[in-house]
Design an enzyme around this catalytic site. Sequence first.
Site, PDB file in Angstrom:
ATOM      1  N   CYS A   1       0.719  -0.963   0.032  1.00  0.00           N
ATOM      2  CA  CYS A   1       0.054   0.264  -0.164  1.00  0.00           C
ATOM      3  C   CYS A   1       0.963   1.455   0.198  1.00  0.00           C
ATOM      4  O   CYS A   1       1.688   1.778   1.111  1.00  0.00           O
ATOM      5  CB  CYS A   1      -0.948  -0.123   1.436  1.00  0.00           C
ATOM      6  SG  CYS A   1      -1.889   1.685   1.434  1.00  0.00           S
TER       7      CYS A   1
ATOM      8  N   ASP B   1      -0.398  -5.284   0.172  1.00  0.00           N
ATOM      9  CA  ASP B   1      -2.134  -5.679   0.426  1.00  0.00           C
ATOM     10  C   ASP B   1      -1.579  -7.206  -0.799  1.00  0.00           C
ATOM     11  O   ASP B   1      -0.938  -7.627  -1.181  1.00  0.00           O
ATOM     12  CB  ASP B   1      -2.559  -4.271  -0.723  1.00  0.00           C
ATOM     13  CG  ASP B   1      -2.908  -3.382   0.099  1.00  0.00           C
ATOM     14  OD1 ASP B   1      -3.008  -3.553   1.460  1.00  0.00           O
ATOM     15  OD2 ASP B   1      -3.236  -2.274  -0.573  1.00  0.00           O
TER      16      ASP B   1
ATOM     17  N   VAL C   1       0.953 -14.934 -24.427  1.00  0.00           N
ATOM     18  CA  VAL C   1       1.841 -15.234 -23.359  1.00  0.00           C
ATOM     19  C   VAL C   1       2.612 -16.475 -22.613  1.00  0.00           C
ATOM     20  O   VAL C   1       1.905 -17.445 -22.336  1.00  0.00           O
ATOM     21  CB  VAL C   1       1.130 -14.340 -21.387  1.00  0.00           C
ATOM     22  CG1 VAL C   1       0.199 -15.227 -21.608  1.00  0.00           C
ATOM     23  CG2 VAL C   1       1.700 -13.091 -21.188  1.00  0.00           C
ATOM     24  N   GLU C   2       3.741 -16.182 -22.151  1.00  0.00           N
ATOM     25  CA  GLU C   2       3.828 -17.256 -21.672  1.00  0.00           C
ATOM     26  C   GLU C   2       4.002 -17.172 -20.455  1.00  0.00           C
ATOM     27  O   GLU C   2       4.308 -16.301 -19.140  1.00  0.00           O
ATOM     28  CB  GLU C   2       5.619 -17.180 -22.387  1.00  0.00           C
ATOM     29  CG  GLU C   2       6.311 -18.393 -22.390  1.00  0.00           C
ATOM     30  CD  GLU C   2       6.503 -18.496 -19.951  1.00  0.00           C
ATOM     31  OE1 GLU C   2       6.965 -20.120 -20.407  1.00  0.00           O
ATOM     32  OE2 GLU C   2       7.595 -17.959 -19.750  1.00  0.00           O
ATOM     33  N   LEU C   3       3.557 -18.651 -20.095  1.00  0.00           N
ATOM     34  CA  LEU C   3       3.356 -18.323 -18.128  1.00  0.00           C
ATOM     35  C   LEU C   3       3.943 -18.441 -17.376  1.00  0.00           C
ATOM     36  O   LEU C   3       4.413 -17.966 -16.320  1.00  0.00           O
ATOM     37  CB  LEU C   3       2.041 -20.068 -17.916  1.00  0.00           C
ATOM     38  CG  LEU C   3       0.970 -20.123 -18.676  1.00  0.00           C
ATOM     39  CD1 LEU C   3       0.328 -21.032 -18.416  1.00  0.00           C
ATOM     40  CD2 LEU C   3       0.017 -18.805 -17.932  1.00  0.00           C
TER      41      LEU C   3
ATOM     42  N   HIS D   1      -4.640  -0.158  -6.315  1.00  0.00           N
ATOM     43  CA  HIS D   1      -5.726  -0.446  -6.660  1.00  0.00           C
ATOM     44  C   HIS D   1      -6.001  -0.381  -8.099  1.00  0.00           C
ATOM     45  O   HIS D   1      -6.215  -1.289  -9.217  1.00  0.00           O
ATOM     46  CB  HIS D   1      -7.209  -0.587  -5.208  1.00  0.00           C
ATOM     47  CG  HIS D   1      -7.145  -1.612  -4.780  1.00  0.00           C
ATOM     48  ND1 HIS D   1      -6.380  -1.463  -3.584  1.00  0.00           N
ATOM     49  CD2 HIS D   1      -7.789  -1.359  -3.301  1.00  0.00           C
ATOM     50  CE1 HIS D   1      -6.043  -2.055  -2.414  1.00  0.00           C
ATOM     51  NE2 HIS D   1      -7.535  -2.220  -2.487  1.00  0.00           N
ATOM     52  N   GLU D   2      -6.028   0.352  -7.979  1.00  0.00           N
ATOM     53  CA  GLU D   2      -6.851   1.229  -9.584  1.00  0.00           C
ATOM     54  C   GLU D   2      -5.943   1.306 -10.710  1.00  0.00           C
ATOM     55  O   GLU D   2      -6.056   1.122 -11.752  1.00  0.00           O
ATOM     56  CB  GLU D   2      -8.126   2.510  -9.326  1.00  0.00           C
ATOM     57  CG  GLU D   2      -8.843   2.667  -8.574  1.00  0.00           C
ATOM     58  CD  GLU D   2      -8.492   2.938  -7.080  1.00  0.00           C
ATOM     59  OE1 GLU D   2      -7.874   2.626  -6.956  1.00  0.00           O
ATOM     60  OE2 GLU D   2      -9.579   2.584  -6.728  1.00  0.00           O
TER      61      GLU D   2
END
Lengths: 118, 118, 118, 118, 118, 118, 118, 118, 118, 118
Positions: free
Chosen positions: H34, H41, H56-58, H75-76
């Site tokens: 945070c 968080d 995307v490669e995992l 968060h946003e």
Amino acid sequence: MPTQPSKNLETVPNPKPERDYEIEISTPEFTCVCPVTGQPDFATITIRYVPDQKIVELKSLKLYLWSYRNEGAFHEKVTNQILDDLVAAVDPRRATVIGDFNIRGGLHTVVKAEYTRE
Amino acid sequence: MPTQPSKNLETVPNPKPERDYEIEISTPEFTCVCPVTGQPDFATITIRYVPDQKIVELKSLKLYLWSYRNEGAFHEKVTNQILDDLVAAVDPRRATVIGDFNIRGGLHTVVKAEYTRE
Amino acid sequence: MPTQPSKNLETVPNPKPERDYEIEISTPEFTCVCPVTGQPDFATITIRYVPDQKIVELKSLKLYLWSYRNEGAFHEKVTNQILDDLVAAVDPRRATVIGDFNIRGGLHTVVKAEYTRE
Amino acid sequence: MPTQPSKNLETVPNPKPERDYEIEISTPEFTCVCPVTGQPDFATITIRYVPDQKIVELKSLKLYLWSYRNEGAFHEKVTNQILDDLVAAVDPRRATVIGDFNIRGGLHTVVKAEYTRE
Amino acid sequence: MPTQPSKNLETVPNPKPERDYEIEISTPEFTCVCPVTGQPDFATITIRYVPDQKIVELKSLKLYLWSYRNEGAFHEKVTNQILDDLVAAVDPRRATVIGDFNIRGGLHTVVKAEYTRE
Amino acid sequence: MPTQPSKNLETVPNPKPERDYEIEISTPEFTCVCPVTGQPDFATITIRYVPDQKIVELKSLKLYLWSYRNEGAFHEKVTNQILDDLVAAVDPRRATVIGDFNIRGGLHTVVKAEYTRE
Amino acid sequence: MPTQPSKNLETVPNPKPERDYEIEISTPEFTCVCPVTGQPDFATITIRYVPDQKIVELKSLKLYLWSYRNEGAFHEKVTNQILDDLVAAVDPRRATVIGDFNIRGGLHTVVKAEYTRE
Amino acid sequence: MPTQPSKNLETVPNPKPERDYEIEISTPEFTCVCPVTGQPDFATITIRYVPDQKIVELKSLKLYLWSYRNEGAFHEKVTNQILDDLVAAVDPRRATVIGDFNIRGGLHTVVKAEYTRE
Amino acid sequence: MPTQPSKNLETVPNPKPERDYEIEISTPEFTCVCPVTGQPDFATITIRYVPDQKIVELKSLKLYLWSYRNEGAFHEKVTNQILDDLVAAVDPRRATVIGDFNIRGGLHTVVKAEYTRE
Amino acid sequence: MPTQPSKNLETVPNPKPERDYEIEISTPEFTCVCPVTGQPDFATITIRYVPDQKIVELKSLKLYLWSYRNEGAFHEKVTNQILDDLVAAVDPRRATVIGDFNIRGGLHTVVKAEYTRE
């Protein structure tokens, strides 16, 4: 002619009295009347018992539960009354009745009464 | 003196009539009588509506649902009747009534009726 | 005139004192104030007891729980306090109080206190 | 000194105003007072919105919801009021507020109000 | 004398034919026989329809579903057959039948057929 | 040629008779006929046992449960009968049979019978 | 200035030391580092104890759990370590710590350690 | 030598670029810091996208999410940042990122951001 | 002689080709091998389609899914491959295949591919 | 070079041998072959034990479970075999293995074997 509510719990012979086994019957279809406000109360009733010589006949149990529809009944009293009536009718080795009553005033009340034959 | 069941759905003014918004009221505490067998039926009733100038007063709705307790009522008819009475009383922009009736004969029946003001 | 919050837990006579049976009352509608930050706390309270001569009257229990609304109360203390007050009021054979408090600082706290009459 | 409840919804700049995205904030920790009986009401409040230039600051939202603790508030009115205050404070592109109120008189009420900027 | 299984779906008049509304009837009590192995199959059947002038009579629906008990029936065929028979009997505005068959060979099969009157 | 229902519960040698361990087999695919009304009944059957020298062969158990399909059977009797037949066939150290029968007349019945070798 | 992670578990006096009661604190917000791969691990930690003279202060517990964030820790060791530290700090009558670790290599691991004061 | 966190999202060729199909990757193992309090968080992150030429490669996605572990992140902002980085790396036809953040101050926040290639 | 895995998806005639209806077949019993590590992967596969003249024969579908047991297969590729093979074999009007793969590296991946006949 | 399946269960020293504590490891990723039909079987395996001087190393457990992939194995035998191998490898104070096998022929089988060191 429609069937009528009745306080008479009928029984049939236990097909296996030599064994201790458990029967549980539950229904969300129980309603009575609040003795204070006169308004309907609702509950789920669960009956669990170990029969001796007799088992409860299911149709009569349905009519028995129906018989409370217009009666005033406090939560604690009616749960114990159902247990007393079951014990008187089928004379079980053990029995439990649970009354799980819908929320009133934000409070959810469950009453659980047990009987063991001595 | 206890409150009485009543077919009279009372209303109060909608506090925000300039906005379309939705009110949903549901209760598992509905019981009526099967017109064929005379035995009790049980249902969960859900009412959802977009009010116009009036909203239903909750206590009168409770007394209204109580009024079916001793009436014979087919599943399809009573669900539509509740919708008709709601529409007559609050004149909503849209309304839905869902009657979710307990199992009878192994069959679980849900009736859903909708109204849109034209 | 509106009903008021009250620390007074009223009782009514137990309708079946000759039997050990259990009453459970639960509600998610408990709120008090954090003594450190002054901000509201929320909990689900469950009360379970085996009555002796008295059972708790439900409306007074509701007013009793309401009485904490503006009081500072630590989780552990308030759960034990409710148990102490219940024991003092209804003198039960056994009693349990569970306080299930909403998450604070990522931590979920549940306090469970039991009483058995000796 | 403890933080105080406040009607003031504070905002911070939206970190991504060029994109339509959704923020949902929900809490079961909402309580107000029934204007009729004076007794506490409880609800879960869900706020969902698409921000424009501002997003709501979370701590001020908490204090804002706290400000209803001692206010009388009808279900329909308070849900719309929260939406109005959110719209006034953050001027979102779209917003929804859902008030899911605890059971009273056997009835469970959910109010859902939406706003779209024109 | 016991009631008999029957392919005859009986109907009663729709109490509200002027409104489009939905009736959903579901049951986990459907069994037929696998045409390949001759062994029992089990399914949950869900019937959903918007009636026109007729609604299906519930007891006859029960006897109708019973009539499959000793018949060989592929999942896809029996689901469509129930829909065809429902359409023939009640001439609905719309209807859906879902057959959710128990796992065989590790595979769980759900068949969903819909009808719309043109 | 299709496999046939059979009352013959076959067994195979227990691969680990020197250890007490538990085998639980359950199925929602049990149906018999109500001896009173002649209509189908449905149940979920759970069998739990501690084997001694023999374990039940799964395919024969399936055929055994199938053998009730056209037999009249009361809930209490059939549950005990399955336990008796299991005990006779596999001579277990302990065994339990639970019959969880679908709702009839609003009542949900569960029968639980246990056996312990002495 | 931000609060810091700390191995120091602080306590406050138990408000009800004369009664055996249980406190359960759980959080899904535990993360440490795998000592083998150096990659993050995640767990839900549940702490349950019966206090004697001291109870753990919640904020210090949060900082304590935070202190593992950059430490290498095997599942079995860290769960026992938390129990040891709790016992050392609050000297409880009984205590349990459960570490429920997220799936690694398809395996879900839960470690449960208990302490009873002798 | 342990793998390191990295902002570099690697890709591999889409094995079926001629078809629009959806890939959803979710994990409860996201943690950042945070920016206001400096405390950890936690969130569940869900990524859903329709690939074009690249997927995307995992393993690199795992290292990418790990890279936020010691970063301050609102968060946003972080939810939008993950979407931006995904779009920059794999150039998908459509993409959604959902950040479902753990409760703070009694408030549960979910941020949902979507992208559609024009 | 045991049945063998096979890439051959067999079909039977659609019993109701004149109606658009949906068949959904799902199984948690899918396993293949990770092409990178050589270790087993596991998934739940869901196939949903609207048949035209042919429906897939269930036993051959089981053998088909079995055929991946020792094959290396990336999540995205195998899901699309199953869809391609289904389309080639049954020439459906519409089809969807969902591969819901077990957690690897803390990440849960779901791939969803759809086909519509033009 | 890929890791190989292996019957060799490796161990590491128990970090807290002076305390009785419980380790539970579960996985839905178990598959073997039916010795009768040659077709794949699937199960969720749960291992729960109280270690003495050794704990099982997780990666070797994964390879061990993988080793059943191409072996024929009856439900009852394989569950007991896993328990025997665990006991032989880690010499625990107590251990339980539960094999929860997917539905075959409508029957769901769970085998539970326990060991206590004497």
